[in-house]
Motif scaffolding. Structure first.
Motif, PDB file in Angstrom:
ATOM      1  N   ALA A  26      83.565  51.208   6.709  1.00 37.54           N
ATOM      2  CA  ALA A  26      83.562  49.824   6.210  1.00 37.54           C
ATOM      3  C   ALA A  26      84.955  49.213   6.274  1.00 37.54           C
ATOM      4  O   ALA A  26      85.960  49.909   6.172  1.00 37.54           O
ATOM      5  CB  ALA A  26      83.051  49.787   4.776  1.00 37.54           C
ATOM      6  N   GLY A  27      84.993  47.902   6.435  1.00 38.29           N
ATOM      7  CA  GLY A  27      86.238  47.157   6.333  1.00 38.29           C
ATOM      8  C   GLY A  27      87.036  46.998   7.597  1.00 38.29           C
ATOM      9  O   GLY A  27      88.147  46.471   7.557  1.00 38.29           O
ATOM     10  N   THR A  32      81.519  38.751   8.554  1.00 41.08           N
ATOM     11  CA  THR A  32      80.456  38.258   9.438  1.00 41.08           C
ATOM     12  C   THR A  32      80.290  39.162  10.653  1.00 41.08           C
ATOM     13  O   THR A  32      79.164  39.450  11.067  1.00 41.08           O
ATOM     14  CB  THR A  32      80.714  36.808   9.884  1.00 41.08           C
ATOM     15  OG1 THR A  32      82.023  36.722  10.459  1.00 41.08           O
ATOM     16  CG2 THR A  32      80.618  35.832   8.717  1.00 41.08           C
ATOM     17  N   ALA A  33      81.379  39.626  11.217  1.00 42.46           N
ATOM     18  CA  ALA A  33      81.299  40.530  12.368  1.00 42.46           C
ATOM     19  C   ALA A  33      80.705  41.875  11.942  1.00 42.46           C
ATOM     20  O   ALA A  33      79.900  42.463  12.669  1.00 42.46           O
ATOM     21  CB  ALA A  33      82.677  40.730  12.991  1.00 42.46           C
ATOM     22  N   GLY A  39      73.571  44.877  12.027  1.00 46.40           N
ATOM     23  CA  GLY A  39      72.273  44.407  12.521  1.00 46.40           C
ATOM     24  C   GLY A  39      71.995  44.899  13.935  1.00 46.40           C
ATOM     25  O   GLY A  39      70.872  45.320  14.247  1.00 46.40           O
ATOM     26  N   GLN A  40      73.010  44.879  14.773  1.00 42.57           N
ATOM     27  CA  GLN A  40      72.839  45.355  16.145  1.00 42.57           C
ATOM     28  C   GLN A  40      72.546  46.857  16.176  1.00 42.57           C
ATOM     29  O   GLN A  40      71.709  47.311  16.958  1.00 42.57           O
ATOM     30  CB  GLN A  40      74.088  45.041  16.975  1.00 42.57           C
ATOM     31  CG  GLN A  40      74.266  43.562  17.234  1.00 42.57           C
ATOM     32  CD  GLN A  40      75.625  43.224  17.816  1.00 42.57           C
ATOM     33  OE1 GLN A  40      76.600  43.966  17.667  1.00 42.57           O
ATOM     34  NE2 GLN A  40      75.701  42.079  18.486  1.00 42.57           N
ATOM     35  N   ILE A  41      73.215  47.601  15.320  1.00 46.66           N
ATOM     36  CA  ILE A  41      72.986  49.047  15.268  1.00 46.66           C
ATOM     37  C   ILE A  41      71.562  49.332  14.770  1.00 46.66           C
ATOM     38  O   ILE A  41      70.868  50.193  15.318  1.00 46.66           O
ATOM     39  CB  ILE A  41      74.040  49.731  14.381  1.00 46.66           C
ATOM     40  CG1 ILE A  41      75.428  49.620  15.028  1.00 46.66           C
ATOM     41  CG2 ILE A  41      73.677  51.194  14.124  1.00 46.66           C
ATOM     42  CD1 ILE A  41      76.573  49.990  14.104  1.00 46.66           C
ATOM     43  N   HIS A  88      74.739  45.017   2.698  1.00 44.87           N
ATOM     44  CA  HIS A  88      74.074  44.491   3.883  1.00 44.87           C
ATOM     45  C   HIS A  88      73.331  45.611   4.626  1.00 44.87           C
ATOM     46  O   HIS A  88      72.167  45.431   5.029  1.00 44.87           O
ATOM     47  CB  HIS A  88      75.068  43.806   4.815  1.00 44.87           C
ATOM     48  CG  HIS A  88      74.403  43.172   5.981  1.00 44.87           C
ATOM     49  ND1 HIS A  88      73.655  42.020   5.877  1.00 44.87           N
ATOM     50  CD2 HIS A  88      74.321  43.554   7.276  1.00 44.87           C
ATOM     51  CE1 HIS A  88      73.149  41.705   7.052  1.00 44.87           C
ATOM     52  NE2 HIS A  88      73.535  42.625   7.926  1.00 44.87           N
ATOM     53  N   ALA A  89      73.991  46.752   4.785  1.00 49.61           N
ATOM     54  CA  ALA A  89      73.350  47.880   5.475  1.00 49.61           C
ATOM     55  C   ALA A  89      72.072  48.295   4.758  1.00 49.61           C
ATOM     56  O   ALA A  89      71.056  48.568   5.397  1.00 49.61           O
ATOM     57  CB  ALA A  89      74.331  49.055   5.554  1.00 49.61           C
ATOM     58  N   ALA A  90      72.112  48.313   3.425  1.00 51.12           N
ATOM     59  CA  ALA A  90      70.946  48.740   2.639  1.00 51.12           C
ATOM     60  C   ALA A  90      69.780  47.776   2.766  1.00 51.12           C
ATOM     61  O   ALA A  90      68.632  48.160   2.549  1.00 51.12           O
ATOM     62  CB  ALA A  90      71.334  48.913   1.174  1.00 51.12           C
ATOM     63  N   ARG A  91      70.057  46.532   3.115  1.00 56.31           N
ATOM     64  CA  ARG A  91      68.957  45.583   3.370  1.00 56.31           C
ATOM     65  C   ARG A  91      68.265  45.889   4.691  1.00 56.31           C
ATOM     66  O   ARG A  91      67.119  45.495   4.909  1.00 56.31           O
ATOM     67  CB  ARG A  91      69.479  44.152   3.395  1.00 56.31           C
ATOM     68  CG  ARG A  91      69.758  43.582   2.041  1.00 56.31           C
ATOM     69  CD  ARG A  91      70.012  42.075   2.122  1.00 56.31           C
ATOM     70  NE  ARG A  91      71.088  41.739   1.227  1.00 56.31           N
ATOM     71  CZ  ARG A  91      72.285  41.268   1.578  1.00 56.31           C
ATOM     72  NH1 ARG A  91      72.555  41.019   2.832  1.00 56.31           N
ATOM     73  NH2 ARG A  91      73.201  41.027   0.684  1.00 56.31           N
ATOM     74  N   LEU A  92      68.985  46.579   5.582  1.00 51.36           N
ATOM     75  CA  LEU A  92      68.457  46.869   6.916  1.00 51.36           C
ATOM     76  C   LEU A  92      67.795  48.238   7.016  1.00 51.36           C
ATOM     77  O   LEU A  92      66.751  48.382   7.643  1.00 51.36           O
ATOM     78  CB  LEU A  92      69.597  46.789   7.944  1.00 51.36           C
ATOM     79  CG  LEU A  92      70.325  45.452   8.035  1.00 51.36           C
ATOM     80  CD1 LEU A  92      71.575  45.600   8.900  1.00 51.36           C
ATOM     81  CD2 LEU A  92      69.405  44.385   8.595  1.00 51.36           C
TER      82      LEU A  92
END
Length: 136
Positions: A26-27, A32-33, A39-41, A88-92
């Motif tokens: 992270a970081g 945003t990037a 999301g792409q992963i 964000h990752a946990a939403r995916l």
């Protein structure tokens, strides 16, 4: 009834197939990037995320992750940035956080665990937990 983060991870890991877990320090990038990359992963087939909380002495990691952590630490606000990335990752996908004992000790185990649980992660892995802390 909705599944909890740990239920989602348990369900994934008990399926009779191989799951693809992807480690993301992270970081490294602006938020945003970072969200776009996650999301792409996920779209490329990742089944779960392991989000790394940068640490200045990542002695159990190799040179690439150590360099990534140094870069992330230079950007500052590493805990906040890691919380946002993990959320964000946990939403995916089901998500766990990887860290070293020093940040856990500094922020407090219960406090840090609560922050990441509130962000939706399934857990926090401490790779260098001292023996005397494991007894708690």
């Amino acid at each position: 009834m909705s599944l909890t983060a740990s239920d989602s991870l348990r369900t994934l890991l008990t399926q009779p197939r191989c799951a693809l877990g992807v480690f993301v320090p992270a970081g490294l990038h602006p938020p945003t990037a970072e969200r776009r990359h996650l999301g792409q992963i996920a779209d490329a087939g990742a089944d779960l995320f392991e989000v790394g909380l940068a640490h200045h002495d990542a002695h159990l990691d190799g040179p690439v992750i150590q360099a990534a952590y140094r870069h992330a630490l230079c950007r500052g606000h590493i805990l906040d940035r890691t919380l946002r990335a993990a959320e964000h990752a946990a939403r995916l996908r089901p998500t766990v956080v990887m860290t070293y004992w020093e940040p856990v000790s500094r922020h407090g185990p219960e406090h840090l665990a609560r922050q990441f649980a509130d962000a939706g992660t399934a857990g926090v892995m401490v790779v260098d937990l001292p023996d005397h802390q494991a007894e708690r």
